[in-house]
Design a protein around this motif. Structure first.
Motif, PDB file in Angstrom:
ATOM      1  N   GLU B 103       0.816  -1.227   0.000  1.00  0.00           N
ATOM      2  CA  GLU B 103       0.000   0.000   0.000  1.00  0.00           C
ATOM      3  C   GLU B 103       0.845   1.271   0.000  1.00  0.00           C
ATOM      4  N   GLY B 104       1.938   1.259   0.723  1.00  0.00           N
ATOM      5  CA  GLY B 104       2.660   2.506   0.956  1.00  0.00           C
ATOM      6  C   GLY B 104       1.789   3.456   1.738  1.00  0.00           C
ATOM      7  N   CYS B 105       1.759   4.717   1.372  1.00  0.00           N
ATOM      8  CA  CYS B 105       0.909   5.690   2.044  1.00  0.00           C
ATOM      9  C   CYS B 105       0.293   6.608   0.991  1.00  0.00           C
ATOM     10  N   ALA B 106      -1.047   6.638   0.971  1.00  0.00           N
ATOM     11  CA  ALA B 106      -1.775   7.459  -0.004  1.00  0.00           C
ATOM     12  C   ALA B 106      -1.224   7.170  -1.405  1.00  0.00           C
ATOM     13  N   ASP B 107      -0.943   8.188  -2.189  1.00  0.00           N
ATOM     14  CA  ASP B 107      -0.528   7.981  -3.579  1.00  0.00           C
ATOM     15  C   ASP B 107       0.981   8.111  -3.786  1.00  0.00           C
ATOM     16  N   LEU B 108       1.766   7.824  -2.726  1.00  0.00           N
ATOM     17  CA  LEU B 108       3.225   8.001  -2.844  1.00  0.00           C
ATOM     18  C   LEU B 108       3.845   7.111  -3.918  1.00  0.00           C
ATOM     19  N   TYR B 109       3.416   5.846  -3.986  1.00  0.00           N
ATOM     20  CA  TYR B 109       3.988   4.953  -5.008  1.00  0.00           C
ATOM     21  C   TYR B 109       3.562   5.401  -6.407  1.00  0.00           C
ATOM     22  N   LYS B 110       2.270   5.736  -6.529  1.00  0.00           N
ATOM     23  CA  LYS B 110       1.699   6.063  -7.840  1.00  0.00           C
ATOM     24  C   LYS B 110       2.308   7.350  -8.402  1.00  0.00           C
ATOM     25  N   ASN B 111       2.363   8.367  -7.566  1.00  0.00           N
ATOM     26  CA  ASN B 111       2.946   9.645  -7.973  1.00  0.00           C
ATOM     27  C   ASN B 111       4.237   9.859  -7.179  1.00  0.00           C
ATOM     28  N   HIS B 112       5.275   9.105  -7.557  1.00  0.00           N
ATOM     29  CA  HIS B 112       6.485   9.122  -6.736  1.00  0.00           C
ATOM     30  C   HIS B 112       7.408  10.281  -7.056  1.00  0.00           C
ATOM     31  N   GLY B 113       7.204  10.923  -8.216  1.00  0.00           N
ATOM     32  CA  GLY B 113       8.052  12.065  -8.550  1.00  0.00           C
ATOM     33  C   GLY B 113       9.525  11.718  -8.500  1.00  0.00           C
ATOM     34  N   LEU B 114      10.319  12.485  -7.761  1.00  0.00           N
ATOM     35  CA  LEU B 114      11.767  12.240  -7.732  1.00  0.00           C
ATOM     36  C   LEU B 114      12.172  11.203  -6.693  1.00  0.00           C
ATOM     37  N   LEU B 115      11.188  10.587  -6.042  1.00  0.00           N
ATOM     38  CA  LEU B 115      11.509   9.547  -5.060  1.00  0.00           C
ATOM     39  C   LEU B 115      11.651   8.202  -5.777  1.00  0.00           C
ATOM     40  N   GLU B 116      12.719   7.492  -5.493  1.00  0.00           N
ATOM     41  CA  GLU B 116      12.925   6.141  -6.058  1.00  0.00           C
ATOM     42  C   GLU B 116      12.734   5.132  -4.940  1.00  0.00           C
ATOM     43  N   PHE B 117      11.531   4.557  -4.866  1.00  0.00           N
ATOM     44  CA  PHE B 117      11.257   3.606  -3.792  1.00  0.00           C
ATOM     45  C   PHE B 117      11.975   2.289  -4.034  1.00  0.00           C
ATOM     46  N   ARG B 118      12.617   1.779  -2.986  1.00  0.00           N
ATOM     47  CA  ARG B 118      13.335   0.507  -3.064  1.00  0.00           C
ATOM     48  C   ARG B 118      12.965  -0.349  -1.865  1.00  0.00           C
ATOM     49  N   ARG B 119      12.508  -1.556  -2.135  1.00  0.00           N
ATOM     50  CA  ARG B 119      11.993  -2.444  -1.105  1.00  0.00           C
ATOM     51  C   ARG B 119      13.125  -3.234  -0.456  1.00  0.00           C
TER      52      ARG B 119
END
Ligand SMILES: [Mn+2]
Ligand SMILES: [Mn+2]
Ligand SMILES: [Mn+2]
Ligand SMILES: [Mn+2]
Ligand SMILES: [Zn+2]
Ligand SMILES: [Zn+2]
Lengths: 255, 255
Positions: B103-119
């Motif tokens: 899930e992440g939080c709200a739309d952070l994954y969907k609209n990640h912008g300059l954030l590169e999420f790494r699990r």
């Protein structure tokens, strides 16, 4: 009615993180040019309504008991993120009106704390103290309401963000309702392609022309529009003004 | 290694909205007693890691390019809300490591912008510049990792929030790994019932006794714990201290 534009920025605000454009450079140097998340305070007598809750210092601005209600346009983070810490407070509950949106934002519904979420329906007016608000559907990536707001003196103001254009029924409502002035999403300078989710200046001009109010306040302004305005400010017609953070518009200022 | 406790507060922070308890009254009067969302900065040479991103002024604190990475304990709003505006920035992308949470939080994954999420994966170390972090599962209402953090000199520190107790494998890891000191969730004063989601002081004391590090820094502190401490501060054993916002702990301070 008294309207205070507490925040007039697009989602990233001005200055935008990492940006050195002329608008962002100016905003970093002079605090007056900064734009916080899009928010307005509407006051009429003892009634105080906060339109959107994206400011992150709501606890300091609005001590317990000082707001009649919070009214949300929609559940995007830049419009609700200030509720995350506030909800854990104690004391008087805060009614939070908003559009029907089964998701809300993150865990706000589940862990609502002192927030009392109340769902509004399109075109069904709600009375909050001295103000009557009619929810108007807008065109955005999430269920979003603008609001037609009337005080007990018959003063009329509309608040229309976030949106790209207006749905026909909302446009028809406003044509008939004739607000003296309104605040309008104008996130971008004129774009070559039709913008999605937010107005550019071209769309904002079209809406203003169609509804022909005495005054239009442009809000939800991005650094790109600010940078464009630095070179083109003379291009705005006299009945349109770009709102700035903490600007107060009282009855006389409407016309 | 240099640890700065940028925020040491529970989700509502101190002062808590609407609260007039002695701890909240003191925090309103003296800024030093305020507690912002739980966050730490870990530095080792040129490496700068932000542990959690609940502070809402990250853009001002960390100009573009100044962070090596952000590492999240979990996706509750008080730990990620500062990412909502930051993501829309431009320039250098920011790697954001975190636990597996679809899930992440709200739309952070969907609209990640300059954030590169790494699990990250539990117990699988990740090297970020001069630091090696090992994710340690914790016991919370959402997938949450603590971190065992080691620098190139072999200095060891662990960061353990949000949690109520420790899972057996995490406890076993830490017993064997023997950090010189760690930061530990201690949201509440001693409770009559076993707390859920966060440690009370009783649970924190038990964990400290089991792992026996030279120093334990209590963090994620609520106004209730602060109010309790105003009357009972002498009850803390000498190797335990309540962290405060902007406190710096450098190598010498660990022991
Ligand atoms: Mn918006
Ligand atoms: Mn929006
Ligand atoms: Mn937390
Ligand atoms: Mn949490
Ligand atoms: Zn810019
Ligand atoms: Zn309190």
């Amino acid at each position: 009615m008294r309207v205070t534009f507490l925040g007039t920025g697009a989602a990233g605000g001005v200055p935008l993180y990492g940006c050195d454009c002329p608008a962002c450079t100016r905003a970093r140097a002079v605090v007056d040019f900064r734009r916080q998340p899009c928010t307005a305070l509407i006051e009429a007598g003892e009634t105080r309504i906060l339109l959107d809750a994206g400011l992150t210092d709501l606890a300091e601005r609005f001590p317990s008991g000082s707001l009649s209600a919070i009214v949300l346009t929609h559940f995007h983070p830049d419009h609700v993120q200030g509720l995350f810490p506030l909800r854990w407070g104690i004391g008087k509950n805060i009614p939070v009106y908003g559009p029907p949106d089964s998701e809300g934002c993150a865990d706000l519904y589940k862990n609502h704390g002192l927030l009392e979420f109340r769902r509004l329906s399109k075109f069904e007016p709600v009375t909050i103290g001295n103000l009557v608000l009619t929810p108007l559907p807008l065109i955005h990536s999430k269920a979003t309401f603008g609001y037609a707001i009337e005080d007990t003196d018959g003063q009329r103001f509309a608040y229309l963000t976030d949106t790209a254009g207006l749905p026909p029924r909302t446009e028809a409502f406003l044509k008939n309702w004739r607000p003296a002035s309104f605040a309008l999403d104008c996130s971008y300078p004129p774009q070559s392609d039709l913008p999605r989710n937010h107005n550019d200046l071209t769309l904002a001009l079209t809406i203003a022309e169609t509804l022909a109010p005495a005054k239009v306040w442009l809000t939800h302004v991005s650094h790109e529009l600010d940078a464009w305005l630095l070179e083109n400010i003379g291009d705005l017609p006299p009945h349109m003004a770009v709102a700035y953070d903490s600007q107060v518009v009282s009855d006389a200022g409407f016309l």
